[in-house]
Design a protein around this motif. Sequence first.
Motif: not given
Length: 415
Positions: A335-339, A342-345
């Motif tokens: 979940s942290v990695a996904l967030s 998405v932030f970097r994208l």
Amino acid sequence: METHNMIIENIADPKALERLFREDPKAFKMAFSQAFEQNPDSQVLAVWYERLHFKAAANTEKDVLPQKGFLFMGLLAILAGISTRIIFHFVEIQAIAPLNLAFGVLPFIAAFFVYKNTPKRNVLFFLIALFLISGVYLNMLPLNYKDSIILAYLHLPIFLWGLVGLAFTGNEYGKGSIRLAYLKFNLNFFILYASMAISGMLLAAITMQLFSFVGLDIGEFYFKNIVLFGAAALAIVTSYLVSGNLKIAKHFTPYIAKIFSPLVLATLLVYLITVIWLGKNPFLDRNFLIAFNGILLGVLVVTIFSITESGIDEKKTISDYINFALIVLALIIDSVALSAIVFRLSSYGMTPNRFAVLGVNILIWANLIWIMLSYIRFLQNKTGPSTIQNAVTKYLPVYGLWAAFVTFTFPIIFN
């Protein structure tokens, strides 16, 4: 009192007979014949007679046929070794990508499984076609290190692993129990191959040292012609041994799974507490985000293999609670990695790497949710462990399809 008298005395007590057999199987078998002669009409002893003599009869039937499986394995091992050596020559002169070395081994493992468990023609033709298409496609890719090409190189082995799995399952590719058997095969294969490879490396080191004593440096020749050949051939031999229900691996791997799960859980908790204490931020630190995803994949692999080795016992053990804790921890990490992704994208835009990492994290997140919900139901005594195993095995094709998507489309989409 004599053992055979104990058999007769406990003829109506199955538990006692089983205990006598387990205490000293050899003495039990020797005494059983006398007990059976005295009680030829006993249905209990008749069942025991079939149990004690069935294995020998089964082996006799197998011995009637020549060891075709062994001979075929030997032929495939030789072909794999020769193919790998030829492919390495072209890799060495930079005519083809190093990943082609996978085609010196994996198609031959698949061929062994097809021989052992012959599938229907449509499955067989499908396998052959996909292996050929993969090989041709790989060598159509430009020999450069663009992100999309590297991603194709990284995902193609996963797709090929799925093809080997299809060869393993044969006509029963849709059955969860057969897919589970393939996962167990992989764990047993890794352990046995690593053990024999270490022995091979020791032999290679001793051999080269012995030749160095007489002033000959055979390192390059030995690696190209012996080590490469042996490494490829050993993969086929290991497949043969593991698929033949090798008892050592069969009894060894459950203990490895039970030992590694708590160690991974403890190590991961300490690591996460440390990185939080040090203030590491996966949203801003790219290298830390990569490491974070690597940890996630490692935890997922350990958890899956722990689940596959848990058996079908309805009773809950401490291993189940450890596995559940690992899954929850992996879900938090994902979940942290996904967030962070998405932030970097949103901050830096779309790249092949970010899109690939986003996709695999979404897939893993969905799989972990499924496994976690299944585990909750199991721990609440609402279902059996088969539900958890289904959450693992039924999801496997999704990873294969994603690997195929990245391999065959990314070089085109991102050019």
